[in-house]
Design a protein around this motif. Structure first.
Motif, PDB file in Angstrom:
ATOM      1  N   THR A 116       0.773  -1.297   0.090  1.00 39.25           N
ATOM      2  CA  THR A 116      -0.008   0.014  -0.196  1.00 39.25           C
ATOM      3  C   THR A 116       0.853   1.317   0.036  1.00 39.25           C
ATOM      4  O   THR A 116       2.049   1.301   0.215  1.00 39.25           O
ATOM      5  CB  THR A 116      -0.888   0.100   1.285  1.00 39.25           C
ATOM      6  OG1 THR A 116      -0.021  -0.103   2.376  1.00 39.25           O
ATOM      7  CG2 THR A 116      -1.864  -1.055   1.080  1.00 39.25           C
ATOM      8  N   ASN A 117       0.212   2.209  -0.346  1.00 42.56           N
ATOM      9  CA  ASN A 117       0.847   3.930  -0.111  1.00 42.56           C
ATOM     10  C   ASN A 117       1.427   4.102   0.988  1.00 42.56           C
ATOM     11  O   ASN A 117       1.150   3.535   2.068  1.00 42.56           O
ATOM     12  CB  ASN A 117       0.162   4.809  -1.165  1.00 42.56           C
ATOM     13  CG  ASN A 117      -1.233   4.974  -0.393  1.00 42.56           C
ATOM     14  OD1 ASN A 117      -1.352   4.516   0.975  1.00 42.56           O
ATOM     15  ND2 ASN A 117      -1.870   5.994  -0.869  1.00 42.56           N
ATOM     16  N   VAL A 119       0.162   6.082   3.329  1.00 40.06           N
ATOM     17  CA  VAL A 119      -0.838   6.246   4.406  1.00 40.06           C
ATOM     18  C   VAL A 119      -1.498   4.746   4.538  1.00 40.06           C
ATOM     19  O   VAL A 119      -2.326   4.722   5.440  1.00 40.06           O
ATOM     20  CB  VAL A 119      -1.613   7.507   4.281  1.00 40.06           C
ATOM     21  CG1 VAL A 119      -2.535   7.224   3.086  1.00 40.06           C
ATOM     22  CG2 VAL A 119      -2.230   7.859   5.556  1.00 40.06           C
ATOM     23  N   GLY A 120      -1.250   3.950   3.783  1.00 38.66           N
ATOM     24  CA  GLY A 120      -1.683   2.604   3.798  1.00 38.66           C
ATOM     25  C   GLY A 120      -3.249   2.674   3.212  1.00 38.66           C
ATOM     26  O   GLY A 120      -3.938   1.582   3.698  1.00 38.66           O
ATOM     27  N   ASN A 121      -3.438   3.293   2.150  1.00 40.28           N
ATOM     28  CA  ASN A 121      -4.949   3.139   1.538  1.00 40.28           C
ATOM     29  C   ASN A 121      -5.157   1.847   0.455  1.00 40.28           C
ATOM     30  O   ASN A 121      -4.172   1.508   0.038  1.00 40.28           O
ATOM     31  CB  ASN A 121      -5.151   4.477   0.661  1.00 40.28           C
ATOM     32  CG  ASN A 121      -5.537   5.542   1.377  1.00 40.28           C
ATOM     33  OD1 ASN A 121      -6.092   5.471   2.412  1.00 40.28           O
ATOM     34  ND2 ASN A 121      -5.239   6.746   0.956  1.00 40.28           N
ATOM     35  N   LEU A 122      -6.086   1.409   0.983  1.00 41.37           N
ATOM     36  CA  LEU A 122      -6.412  -0.107   0.029  1.00 41.37           C
ATOM     37  C   LEU A 122      -6.945   0.224  -1.235  1.00 41.37           C
ATOM     38  O   LEU A 122      -7.995   0.948  -1.544  1.00 41.37           O
ATOM     39  CB  LEU A 122      -7.249  -0.773   0.855  1.00 41.37           C
ATOM     40  CG  LEU A 122      -6.876  -1.443   2.047  1.00 41.37           C
ATOM     41  CD1 LEU A 122      -7.990  -2.212   2.907  1.00 41.37           C
ATOM     42  CD2 LEU A 122      -5.767  -2.262   2.277  1.00 41.37           C
TER      43      LEU A 122
ATOM     44  N   MET B   1      -5.399  -0.524   6.149  1.00 42.52           N
ATOM     45  CA  MET B   1      -6.652  -0.639   6.591  1.00 42.52           C
ATOM     46  C   MET B   1      -7.531   0.463   5.931  1.00 42.52           C
ATOM     47  O   MET B   1      -7.376   1.670   5.699  1.00 42.52           O
ATOM     48  CB  MET B   1      -6.526   0.060   8.088  1.00 42.52           C
ATOM     49  CG  MET B   1      -5.985  -1.113   9.082  1.00 42.52           C
ATOM     50  SD  MET B   1      -6.415  -0.496  10.645  1.00 42.52           S
ATOM     51  CE  MET B   1      -4.786  -0.640  11.421  1.00 42.52           C
ATOM     52  N   THR B   2      -8.692  -0.142   5.984  1.00 46.81           N
ATOM     53  CA  THR B   2      -9.972   0.891   5.125  1.00 46.81           C
ATOM     54  C   THR B   2     -10.597   1.608   6.267  1.00 46.81           C
ATOM     55  O   THR B   2     -10.566   1.046   7.461  1.00 46.81           O
ATOM     56  CB  THR B   2     -10.865  -0.045   4.445  1.00 46.81           C
ATOM     57  OG1 THR B   2     -11.306  -1.221   5.159  1.00 46.81           O
ATOM     58  CG2 THR B   2     -10.271  -0.374   2.955  1.00 46.81           C
ATOM     59  N   ILE B 217       1.873  12.733  10.705  1.00 48.87           N
ATOM     60  CA  ILE B 217       0.878  12.291   9.804  1.00 48.87           C
ATOM     61  C   ILE B 217       1.952  11.192   8.843  1.00 48.87           C
ATOM     62  O   ILE B 217       1.380  10.169   8.546  1.00 48.87           O
ATOM     63  CB  ILE B 217       0.682  13.410   8.930  1.00 48.87           C
ATOM     64  CG1 ILE B 217      -0.186  14.069   9.837  1.00 48.87           C
ATOM     65  CG2 ILE B 217       0.067  13.021   7.596  1.00 48.87           C
ATOM     66  CD1 ILE B 217      -0.772  15.393   9.129  1.00 48.87           C
ATOM     67  N   ILE B 220       1.680   7.464  10.281  1.00 48.25           N
ATOM     68  CA  ILE B 220       0.412   6.871  10.441  1.00 48.25           C
ATOM     69  C   ILE B 220       0.503   5.284  10.002  1.00 48.25           C
ATOM     70  O   ILE B 220      -0.008   4.425  10.873  1.00 48.25           O
ATOM     71  CB  ILE B 220      -0.899   7.501   9.636  1.00 48.25           C
ATOM     72  CG1 ILE B 220      -1.065   8.917  10.284  1.00 48.25           C
ATOM     73  CG2 ILE B 220      -1.946   6.864   9.270  1.00 48.25           C
ATOM     74  CD1 ILE B 220      -2.141   9.847   9.536  1.00 48.25           C
ATOM     75  N   LYS B 221       1.002   5.107   8.768  1.00 45.63           N
ATOM     76  CA  LYS B 221       0.981   3.529   8.615  1.00 45.63           C
ATOM     77  C   LYS B 221       1.870   2.763   9.424  1.00 45.63           C
ATOM     78  O   LYS B 221       1.411   1.700   9.782  1.00 45.63           O
ATOM     79  CB  LYS B 221       1.668   3.479   6.841  1.00 45.63           C
ATOM     80  CG  LYS B 221       1.710   2.201   6.462  1.00 45.63           C
ATOM     81  CD  LYS B 221       2.024   2.365   4.904  1.00 45.63           C
ATOM     82  CE  LYS B 221       2.201   0.835   4.487  1.00 45.63           C
ATOM     83  NZ  LYS B 221       2.810   0.943   3.062  1.00 45.63           N
ATOM     84  N   ASN B 224       0.051   1.983  12.410  1.00 45.65           N
ATOM     85  CA  ASN B 224      -0.970   0.976  12.320  1.00 45.65           C
ATOM     86  C   ASN B 224      -0.451  -0.326  12.286  1.00 45.65           C
ATOM     87  O   ASN B 224      -0.846  -1.383  12.875  1.00 45.65           O
ATOM     88  CB  ASN B 224      -1.825   1.223  11.095  1.00 45.65           C
ATOM     89  CG  ASN B 224      -2.819   2.089  11.168  1.00 45.65           C
ATOM     90  OD1 ASN B 224      -3.400   2.255  12.166  1.00 45.65           O
ATOM     91  ND2 ASN B 224      -3.314   2.730  10.104  1.00 45.65           N
ATOM     92  N   LYS B 286      -5.468   6.329  11.045  1.00 45.96           N
ATOM     93  CA  LYS B 286      -6.084   7.393  10.155  1.00 45.96           C
ATOM     94  C   LYS B 286      -7.305   8.109  10.573  1.00 45.96           C
ATOM     95  O   LYS B 286      -7.432   9.066  10.130  1.00 45.96           O
ATOM     96  CB  LYS B 286      -6.465   6.519   8.754  1.00 45.96           C
ATOM     97  CG  LYS B 286      -5.578   7.193   7.575  1.00 45.96           C
ATOM     98  CD  LYS B 286      -5.368   6.033   6.402  1.00 45.96           C
ATOM     99  CE  LYS B 286      -6.681   5.428   5.824  1.00 45.96           C
ATOM    100  NZ  LYS B 286      -6.688   4.316   5.039  1.00 45.96           N
TER     101      LYS B 286
END
Lengths: 264, 342
Positions: A116-117, A119-122, B1-2, B217, B220-221, B224, B286
């Motif tokens: 993922t990118n 920030v972890g967007n899916l 994570m969504t 910021i 964040i990843k 998580n 997030k």
């Protein structure tokens, strides 16, 4: 690489494992030569303290080998970065996740982190891989539950789903059946068997369930005091390797039934 | 994570509440100014010069300071709680506030020892700010140097606590040789204060704060991933040492400048992340990070409005108010839900 010859996923060459301290080193096992092919389910068995965890830690690059080399996908382990490794090897550890305030979906989704990118967007693709992992481990109905609501058996399935979502050729599990009852032990190991067959992944796990492992695995790695030997369960039985596993004054291996008996 | 849940409604509510609290905060104070005049003075000059002066040079900077302090402390508390996997961690576990206290103690309590002109120089406001920054920076540098050597994150937590006790011991020794007047001055610094900042000071404060916020910021990843524990995080390709370093630097920039400019404000950093977790019931940073930002700012504005005791001439110590208001709220939330989410 030809199609008739299965691809070797994990290979070790005269590997010596153990701990290096400043002056002296403790060798746990030496001359370890194993080769695991694509789609194989492999069980690692041995007595407590024989060095199963040390071997798994060395194979997953948690600790360096004393000598020899480990290849994953023909690439030398020490030459691959953690990020590269995370795309070819996923793990299921004995430790519980630090936070259980995640939903099952969120936890499995963390398996997509290497892809993922920032920030972890899916992406759509990530989500479909996660859904597939949930389906393969049969936990879709748990998707929105928090991890602290799950039983040990359910949590283990979630951790396996997370490893599946990481989409790697090799999955290594450290004692996936501890804390589980007899039914769930069999269930988890059968699940691993199905996954290895259906997804063509190589799955290596350590276990104390020798009887179940003999019945289910394509190949076994047996660690005894004198050697580390890897072969099919049948060959290992006929070689009598299992009798070396434990001191013979207490339990013996019954070759006919493929199980251990307590000496009365 | 969504974000399976999008949390649009709670975020809208929080943003509106923040605006209301901000306006409420600048409308209240020892001098009562009608709310219509407050509004007018924000966008144009009003006839009453002293009202205009109070709003522009006293209340507005103070309200902005409250927003920065509340959000900054909340975020650094969240970072520390996740990094150390410990619900009791806060922005000051790494000895940042004790380092600042030591710096300030040396300036205030040491001023008597030097005496004369040097003492007056030492007691100016900037010297307190610089001393606090230097103190927290030095303690932090020592902790960071050790964090590069120590592999275990928990050991870093203990090292931070040990530094805290060393500095407070030095402060005790200094206090023993100080006059009552100096001690009072030192204690007053410890109460914390959101006022007293000019626009220039606020600008410097804001720049450092922004840098800290930016580093939070980009973490964040990593945060998580750390929810699975360090070993899993490593297997997911996370560079633990680098992420840990960024998280610690972000915390120190945020908590360090806040302590330097507003004093050691307790409680907010520890409590805000817990309040947010109770409300949002997620562990996804997030969602948590922006929520903690808004929540922290709101709580700080409310506490500040109360601390000024509107229409009276007194101002209560902000440090006491944050705990007096905040602690019961956290207790109530925990009792109501009967479960600590972490």
């Amino acid at each position: 690489m030809t199609k008739t010859q299965p691809h070797t996923i994990l290979k070790t060459e005269s590997l010596t494992i153990g701990y290096k301290q400043k002056k002296h080193q403790t060798v746990v096992a030496d001359d370890v030569n194993i080769a695991l092919q694509q789609g194989e389910l492999v069980g690692l068995v041995g007595a407590n303290g024989i060095g199963k965890s040390t071997l798994l830690r060395t194979l997953t690059k948690v600790q360096p080998p004393i000598d020899g080399s480990v290849f994953i996908n023909d690439k030398l382990l020490e030459n691959s970065s953690y990020l590269e490794l995370s795309k070819s090897l996923s793990v299921v550890l004995t430790e519980q996740p630090a936070s259980k305030n995640l939903t099952v979906f969120e936890l499995v989704a963390l398996g997509r982190q290497p892809y993922t990118n920032w920030v972890g967007n899916l992406s759509e693709n990530d989500i479909s891989i996660i859904e597939k992992a949930l389906l393969q481990t049969n936990i879709q109905q748990l998707k929105d539950k928090k991890c602290f609501e799950l039983s040990d058996g359910q949590l283990q399935k979630v951790m396996i789903a997370r490893a599946l979502a990481q989409d790697t050729h090799l999955i290594i599990l450290d004692e996936p059946t501890t804390h589980l009852d007899m039914y769930h032990k069999a269930y988890i190991l059968k699940l691993l068997k199905t996954l290895a067959k259906d997804t063509n992944k190589t799955i290596l796990f350590s276990s104390h369930e020798i009887d179940l492992t003999i019945q289910l695995c394509d190949k076994m790695i047996v660690m005894t005091h004198s050697q580390v030997i890897s072969d099919t369960p049948c060959n290992l039985i006929s070689k009598g390797v299992f009798n070396e596993l434990f001191p013979e004054d207490m339990i013996t291996f019954d070759e006919k039934t493929g199980s251990f008996r307590v000496k009365k | 994570m969504t974000n399976q849940t999008t949390y649009k409604v709670p975020f809208t509510i929080l943003i509106v509440t923040l605006l209301v609290c901000f306006l409420g905060n600048i409308s209240l104070g020892s001098v009562s100014i009608p709310i219509t005049s407050v509004f007018k003075s924000l966008f144009a000059t009003i006839d009453n010069d002293s009202w205009h002066y109070i709003i522009h040079n006293y209340r507005l900077p103070k309200a902005f300071t409250a927003v920065l302090v509340g959000s900054g402390l909340g975020i650094s508390g969240l970072l520390m709680q996740t990094l150390f996997r410990n619900p009791l961690a806060g922005p000051f576990v790494l000895g940042i506030s004790s380092g600042a206290s030591l710096g300030v103690a040396i300036v205030i309590l040491g001023a008597g020892i030097f005496g004369g002109n040097l003492a007056t120089l030492l007691l100016s406001k900037w010297s307190v700010v610089i001393a606090a920054s230097l103190g927290s920076f030095l303690v932090l540098l020592s902790v960071l140097a050790m964090s590069l050597k120590v592999r275990d994150t928990m050991a870093i937590l203990i090292i931070g606590l040990m530094f805290g006790s060393i500095t407070s011991a030095v402060v005790s020794v200094l206090s023993y040789f100080s006059s009552a007047e100096q001690l009072q001055q030192y204690i007053f610094w410890g109460f914390g204060s959101l006022g007293n900042l000019s626009w220039n000071e606020l600008f410097i404060f804001f720049c450092i704060y922004l840098l800290g916020l930016f580093m939070s910021i980009i973490s964040i990843k990593a945060l998580n991933t750390l929810l699975l524990g360090e070993n899993y995080a490593k297997s997911l390709g996370l560079n633990i040492n680098q992420s840990r370093f960024i998280i610690i630097i972000a915390t120190s920039l945020l908590a360090g400048t806040i302590t330097a400019f507003a004093g050691p404000i307790a409680f907010i950093g520890l409590a805000i992340p817990h309040m947010v977790r109770q409300v949002f019931t997620t562990a996804n940073h997030k969602v948590l990070l922006p929520a903690v930002f808004l929540f922290g700012a709101i709580v700080m504005l409310i506490c500040d409005s109360i601390a000024q005791l509107p229409t009276s001439d007194y101002t209560l110590p902000i440090n006491a108010i944050t705990s007096l208001i905040g602690a019961p709220v956290v207790i109530w939330l925990l009792v109501r839900k009967r479960k600590m989410l972490f």
